[in-house]
Design a protein around this motif. Structure first.
Motif, PDB file in Angstrom:
ATOM      1  N   VAL A 110       1.285  -7.440 -12.787  1.00 21.80           N
ATOM      2  CA  VAL A 110       1.395  -7.254 -11.337  1.00 21.80           C
ATOM      3  C   VAL A 110       2.188  -5.996 -10.988  1.00 21.80           C
ATOM      4  N   ASP A 111       3.207  -5.663 -11.767  1.00 20.91           N
ATOM      5  CA  ASP A 111       3.988  -4.454 -11.494  1.00 20.91           C
ATOM      6  C   ASP A 111       3.153  -3.197 -11.703  1.00 20.91           C
ATOM      7  N   ASP A 112       2.149  -3.263 -12.572  1.00 18.19           N
ATOM      8  CA  ASP A 112       1.245  -2.134 -12.766  1.00 18.19           C
ATOM      9  C   ASP A 112       0.365  -1.930 -11.537  1.00 18.19           C
ATOM     10  N   ILE A 113      -0.235  -2.998 -11.025  1.00 19.66           N
ATOM     11  CA  ILE A 113      -1.168  -2.818  -9.912  1.00 19.66           C
ATOM     12  C   ILE A 113      -0.445  -2.461  -8.616  1.00 19.66           C
ATOM     13  N   LEU A 114       0.848  -2.789  -8.536  1.00 21.81           N
ATOM     14  CA  LEU A 114       1.628  -2.464  -7.343  1.00 21.81           C
ATOM     15  C   LEU A 114       2.334  -1.112  -7.443  1.00 21.81           C
ATOM     16  N   GLY A 115       2.232  -0.462  -8.597  1.00 21.90           N
ATOM     17  CA  GLY A 115       2.887   0.825  -8.764  1.00 21.90           C
ATOM     18  C   GLY A 115       4.390   0.721  -8.933  1.00 21.90           C
ATOM     19  N   MET A 116       4.860  -0.430  -9.410  1.00 19.73           N
ATOM     20  CA  MET A 116       6.299  -0.632  -9.618  1.00 19.73           C
ATOM     21  C   MET A 116       6.722  -0.282 -11.032  1.00 19.73           C
TER      22      MET A 116
END
Length: 278
Positions: free
Chosen positions: A220-226
């Motif tokens: 999820v952190d990848d798809i949110l750019g985090m």
């Protein structure tokens, strides 16, 4: 909040029955707030050992411990009502043998409240998967690129190229026969993912394995750019929250230094009542 076993939650048998149906939506989560955000959209929420790299700054997943997985599993459990919660067994917690795997999987399920565990490996883990499933532990398998074996592979390399495709096929068949309810296919060529998906009776969940799979999972952190330390080809950014957050923090810092914050509306007057938190 629902606990594992609640009637509202998706179960491993229901996931297995989704083979060839509407694609399964899967994401990682490591915290309660993120779990609450993804729950209504996802069929499966995975507390992956990627938490070591994403939240703890480790260079790989190898330093993740069972206690870390339990801690993050508990946090995610508090935020879920609908999605199936799966938690990774970390490196060193199951490879010794089926008894070790059961002991740690049972602890993970009891303390974190997950309904299933995930472990990496194909033919070499078939006996362990069979042992776990026979004792009430649903298992999601993981073949192809298995990050816990990154040192063996010599890096995060595409797997199943050329003659190596047969190894991945055997691995997928072995975990299916052993009783896994689904299997993650990571970083394998599209033709191989398509062939395996057609070959085995359980859902395939792709990460870098093409839309031919029965479902997809991303961090999820990848798809949110985090999480921006690196960006595999298979990741699609759906937001750039990292850069937005940095900009917001920079604005806050400037406001503090220029005494624009706190402003009058953020300050309590002398007439404030004791216990006035508004």
């Amino acid at each position: 909040m629902s606990a594992a076993g609640d009637t509202n939650a998706i179960t491993p048998p229901e996931i297995r029955l989704r083979k060839g149906q509407t694609p399964l939506v899967c994401l990682t989560a490591y915290t309660t707030p993120i779990a609450k955000l993804v729950d209504r959209h996802c069929d499966i929420v995975l507390v992956g050992d990627s938490v070591g790299m994403v939240l703890h700054g480790l260079s790989s997943t190898l330093g993740v411990t069972l206690d870390m997985m339990i801690m993050h599993g508990k946090a995610v459990r508090r935020g879920l009502e609908r999605a199936l919660l799966v938690v990774d067994l970390p490196f060193g917690s199951y490879e010794e043998g089926p008894e070790q795997a059961f002991r740690n999987a049972a602890r993970l399920m009891a303390e974190a409240g997950c309904a299933a565990v995930k472990l990496e490996g194909g033919e070499s883990m078939a006996a362990t998967i069979r042992f776990l499933t026979a004792r009430g532990v649903p298992v999601m398998a993981h073949v192809g690129l298995t990050p816990q074996a990154v040192n063996t592979f010599g890096g995060y390399c595409v797997q199943g190229l050329g003659d190596d495709a047969e190894r991945i096929r055997r691995d997928a068949g072995a975990v299916t026969e052993a009783g896994a309810f689904s299997v993650v296919l990571e970083k394998v060529p599209e033709p191989l993912a398509k062939a395996i998906t057609a070959q085995i009776a359980i859902p395939t969940i792709g990460i870098g394995a093409s839309p031919a799979c029965d479902g997809q999972i991303l961090v999820v952190d990848d798809i949110l750019g985090m999480f921006t330390d690196f960006r595999p080809k298979f990741v699609k950014r759906y937001a750039e929250l990292g850069s937005e957050a940095e900009a917001a923090i920079g604005t806050y810092a400037a406001d503090v230094r220029d005494r624009r914050f706190p402003a009058a509306e953020h300050v309590y007057a002398a007439a404030s009542r004791p216990g006035d938190f508004a």
